[in-house]
Design a protein around this motif. Structure first.
Motif, PDB file in Angstrom:
ATOM      1  N   TYR A 164      25.633  79.253  50.225  1.00 54.89           N
ATOM      2  CA  TYR A 164      26.768  78.436  49.793  1.00 54.89           C
ATOM      3  C   TYR A 164      27.148  77.336  50.777  1.00 54.89           C
ATOM      4  N   GLY A 165      26.542  77.294  51.951  1.00 53.29           N
ATOM      5  CA  GLY A 165      26.864  76.252  52.914  1.00 53.29           C
ATOM      6  C   GLY A 165      28.269  76.347  53.466  1.00 53.29           C
ATOM      7  N   LEU A 166      28.800  77.566  53.576  1.00 52.62           N
ATOM      8  CA  LEU A 166      30.176  77.770  54.006  1.00 52.62           C
ATOM      9  C   LEU A 166      30.219  78.212  55.458  1.00 52.62           C
ATOM     10  N   GLY A 167      31.150  77.633  56.218  1.00 48.68           N
ATOM     11  CA  GLY A 167      31.330  77.990  57.609  1.00 48.68           C
ATOM     12  C   GLY A 167      32.632  78.733  57.825  1.00 48.68           C
ATOM     13  N   SER A 168      33.010  78.867  59.072  1.00 51.38           N
ATOM     14  CA  SER A 168      34.238  79.572  59.418  1.00 51.38           C
ATOM     15  C   SER A 168      34.811  78.987  60.699  1.00 51.38           C
ATOM     16  N   THR A 169      36.142  78.774  60.718  1.00 48.98           N
ATOM     17  CA  THR A 169      36.793  78.278  61.918  1.00 48.98           C
ATOM     18  C   THR A 169      38.271  78.635  61.854  1.00 48.98           C
ATOM     19  N   ASP A 170      38.996  78.192  62.875  1.00 47.21           N
ATOM     20  CA  ASP A 170      40.448  78.324  62.876  1.00 47.21           C
ATOM     21  C   ASP A 170      41.035  76.943  63.134  1.00 47.21           C
ATOM     22  N   VAL A 171      42.357  76.861  63.249  1.00 45.42           N
ATOM     23  CA  VAL A 171      42.973  75.540  63.378  1.00 45.42           C
ATOM     24  C   VAL A 171      42.523  74.831  64.646  1.00 45.42           C
ATOM     25  N   GLU A 172      42.277  75.574  65.723  1.00 44.63           N
ATOM     26  CA  GLU A 172      41.793  74.946  66.954  1.00 44.63           C
ATOM     27  C   GLU A 172      40.423  74.318  66.756  1.00 44.63           C
ATOM     28  N   GLY A 173      39.645  74.892  65.832  1.00 43.78           N
ATOM     29  CA  GLY A 173      38.315  74.361  65.578  1.00 43.78           C
ATOM     30  C   GLY A 173      38.318  73.015  64.882  1.00 43.78           C
ATOM     31  N   LEU A 174      39.480  72.577  64.406  1.00 45.30           N
ATOM     32  CA  LEU A 174      39.579  71.293  63.720  1.00 45.30           C
ATOM     33  C   LEU A 174      39.886  70.141  64.664  1.00 45.30           C
ATOM     34  N   THR A 175      40.096  70.426  65.934  1.00 41.02           N
ATOM     35  CA  THR A 175      40.547  69.382  66.852  1.00 41.02           C
ATOM     36  C   THR A 175      39.496  68.308  67.104  1.00 41.02           C
ATOM     37  N   GLY A 176      38.232  68.599  66.842  1.00 45.01           N
ATOM     38  CA  GLY A 176      37.195  67.600  67.061  1.00 45.01           C
ATOM     39  C   GLY A 176      36.792  66.836  65.820  1.00 45.01           C
TER      40      GLY A 176
ATOM     41  N   GLY B 261      38.530  64.535  63.952  1.00 46.18           N
ATOM     42  CA  GLY B 261      38.896  63.122  63.929  1.00 46.18           C
ATOM     43  C   GLY B 261      39.785  62.769  62.754  1.00 46.18           C
ATOM     44  N   ASP B 262      39.981  61.469  62.557  1.00 48.39           N
ATOM     45  CA  ASP B 262      40.884  60.976  61.511  1.00 48.39           C
ATOM     46  C   ASP B 262      40.107  60.816  60.211  1.00 48.39           C
ATOM     47  N   VAL B 263      40.003  61.895  59.453  1.00 48.18           N
ATOM     48  CA  VAL B 263      39.182  61.935  58.244  1.00 48.18           C
ATOM     49  C   VAL B 263      40.068  62.089  57.012  1.00 48.18           C
ATOM     50  N   GLU B 264      39.444  61.938  55.862  1.00 43.86           N
ATOM     51  CA  GLU B 264      40.097  62.328  54.610  1.00 43.86           C
ATOM     52  C   GLU B 264      39.890  63.835  54.475  1.00 43.86           C
ATOM     53  N   PHE B 265      40.947  64.595  54.675  1.00 43.93           N
ATOM     54  CA  PHE B 265      40.855  66.054  54.713  1.00 43.93           C
ATOM     55  C   PHE B 265      41.182  66.595  53.320  1.00 43.93           C
ATOM     56  N   LEU B 266      40.162  67.067  52.621  1.00 42.74           N
ATOM     57  CA  LEU B 266      40.292  67.550  51.242  1.00 42.74           C
ATOM     58  C   LEU B 266      40.279  69.065  51.228  1.00 42.74           C
TER      59      LEU B 266
ATOM     60  N   TRP C  97      48.027  72.112  64.509  1.00 42.99           N
ATOM     61  CA  TRP C  97      47.845  71.478  63.194  1.00 42.99           C
ATOM     62  C   TRP C  97      48.573  70.136  63.137  1.00 42.99           C
ATOM     63  N   GLN C  98      49.806  70.096  63.578  1.00 43.60           N
ATOM     64  CA  GLN C  98      50.584  68.868  63.510  1.00 43.60           C
ATOM     65  C   GLN C  98      50.032  67.772  64.408  1.00 43.60           C
ATOM     66  N   SER C  99      49.247  68.150  65.412  1.00 40.92           N
ATOM     67  CA  SER C  99      48.691  67.149  66.324  1.00 40.92           C
ATOM     68  C   SER C  99      47.393  66.529  65.834  1.00 40.92           C
ATOM     69  N   LEU C 100      46.804  67.092  64.780  1.00 44.36           N
ATOM     70  CA  LEU C 100      45.505  66.605  64.316  1.00 44.36           C
ATOM     71  C   LEU C 100      45.631  65.195  63.742  1.00 44.36           C
ATOM     72  N   PRO C 101      44.680  64.319  64.033  1.00 44.59           N
ATOM     73  CA  PRO C 101      44.783  62.919  63.591  1.00 44.59           C
ATOM     74  C   PRO C 101      44.967  62.765  62.087  1.00 44.59           C
ATOM     75  N   PHE C 102      44.239  63.548  61.297  1.00 41.81           N
ATOM     76  CA  PHE C 102      44.352  63.382  59.847  1.00 41.81           C
ATOM     77  C   PHE C 102      45.685  63.899  59.315  1.00 41.81           C
ATOM     78  N   VAL C 103      46.305  64.817  60.015  1.00 42.30           N
ATOM     79  CA  VAL C 103      47.647  65.261  59.629  1.00 42.30           C
ATOM     80  C   VAL C 103      48.652  64.173  59.971  1.00 42.30           C
ATOM     81  N   GLN C 104      48.558  63.607  61.157  1.00 37.12           N
ATOM     82  CA  GLN C 104      49.495  62.573  61.572  1.00 37.12           C
ATOM     83  C   GLN C 104      49.382  61.309  60.728  1.00 37.12           C
ATOM     84  N   SER C 105      48.177  61.030  60.237  1.00 36.83           N
ATOM     85  CA  SER C 105      47.998  59.819  59.420  1.00 36.83           C
ATOM     86  C   SER C 105      48.195  60.070  57.931  1.00 36.83           C
ATOM     87  N   GLY C 106      48.569  61.293  57.554  1.00 35.35           N
ATOM     88  CA  GLY C 106      48.863  61.595  56.160  1.00 35.35           C
ATOM     89  C   GLY C 106      47.644  61.653  55.264  1.00 35.35           C
TER      90      GLY C 106
END
Length: 327
Positions: A248-260, A262-267, A287-296
């Motif tokens: 299925y091409g599925l991975g696993s992470t936590d919120v800290e794993g999202l810090t790298g 960048g400013d993406v379209e997070f779907l 979570w609130q510090s992530l670029p894509f969260v800050q840019s909406g």
């Protein structure tokens, strides 16, 4: 995934079918040594186990034990007589609606063999995710066609080939051509809309998540995931570089794993009120510090899009991505 790879089953449907179907007629040149001469209705399909599944005629009474197989049946114009977890299907698969009279035959992965037998099906459809021991029990009273649930080496191709096999087993080959052509057309339209909106080449990440005991688990859709492949076909670029599983091409992470990321379209896709990003992570500093969260750029897609479905679900997904990003 190249555009040519996506088009393969549409422009060469007969070749795909020939790879899995050993016999569509009873002619002596078909290589069907076990069929009587002149038995023109006999269909023999080699499924994803490598097993020969023989049908005396196109199946009409079909039970589907995975939602993607049920979705494909309905898309082809064949209403299944039984489906595993009908209620769950209604929540997660809104692209193809089941009739009210469809019998619930238990849970996916743990269906009721007695309930299936009681429907006296011509054919039972399932995926390689169902235990072989359960498949063997069902085969005592009905033929079982097993398709691979997903293949991260060719996710769109596997999705399309699953539809082709089901169409061959039910005599709906022409309908399959239309469904696959519609999927290609939807991709073309979606790609053009995103390009017109200046989003060609934009970075994205696709995921789902859940919370348990206050802890949030995040499941990235890595390279090889069906939704990732479809989004890439729309002209966007996957920003998640972590590995996914071979199916299925599925991975696993936590919120800290999202810090790298960048400013993406997070779907992301979830269902109902269970939204870990909005609920459990709403006050999380990382979570609130992530670029894509800050840019909406955090985008929840509509409920009812089955992430592991067939062309109909992918059409809904394409519409959702375009409506969300290009609005």
């Amino acid at each position: 995934m190249t555009r040519a790879a996506v088009n393969r089953p549409t422009i060469a449907l007969a070749a795909v079918a020939a790879a899995s179907v050993l016999l569509l007629t009873g002619c002596g040149t078909t290589g069907n040594a076990g069929a009587a001469a002149g038995d023109a209705a006999t269909i023999t399909i080699v499924d994803d186990r490598g097993e020969r599944v023989e049908l005396a005629a196109p199946a009409e009474k079909v039970v589907a034990l995975e939602w993607n197989t049920a979705e494909n049946l309905v898309a082809l114009g064949v209403m299944p007589v039984g489906v595993a977890d009908v209620e769950g299907y209604g929540d997660w698969v809104q692209s193809e609606t089941l009739d009210e009279g469809v019998t619930d035959v238990g849970q996916r992965g743990e269906p009721s063999v007695d309930a299936i037998a009681g429907l006296a099906p011509d054919l039972v459809l399932t995926t390689t995710d169902l235990p072989e021991s359960v498949v063997a029990q069902i085969e005592e009273f009905a033929p079982v066609l097993v398709v691979r649930g997903a293949d991260a080496s060719d996710p769109i191709g596997q999705m399309q080939e699953n539809l082709v096999r089901i169409a061959t087993a039910t005599g709906q080959e022409a309908e399959a051509e239309e469904v696959l052509a519609g999927f290609d057309e939807k991709l073309d339209e979606g790609r053009a809309a995103l390009e017109a909106a200046g989003l060609a080449g934009a970075a994205f990440m696709m995921s789902d998540s859940w919370a348990s005991g206050g802890q949030v688990s995040i499941r990235p859709f890595a390279e090889g995931a069906l939704l990732t492949a479809v989004t890439e076909e729309l002209g966007l670029e996957n920003a998640w570089t972590g590995d996914g599983d071979a199916d299925y091409g599925l991975g696993s992470t936590d919120v800290e794993g999202l810090t790298g990321v960048g400013d993406v379209e997070f779907l992301y896709i979830t269902n109902g009120e269970a939204d870990a990003y909005r609920n459990e992570l709403s006050g999380n500093a990382v979570w609130q510090s992530l670029p894509f969260v800050q840019s909406g750029k955090v985008h929840r897609l509509p409920d009812g899009i089955w992430m592991f479905g067939g062309p109909s679900s992918m059409n809904d997904y394409i519409d959702a991505v375009v409506d969300t990003l290009a609005a």
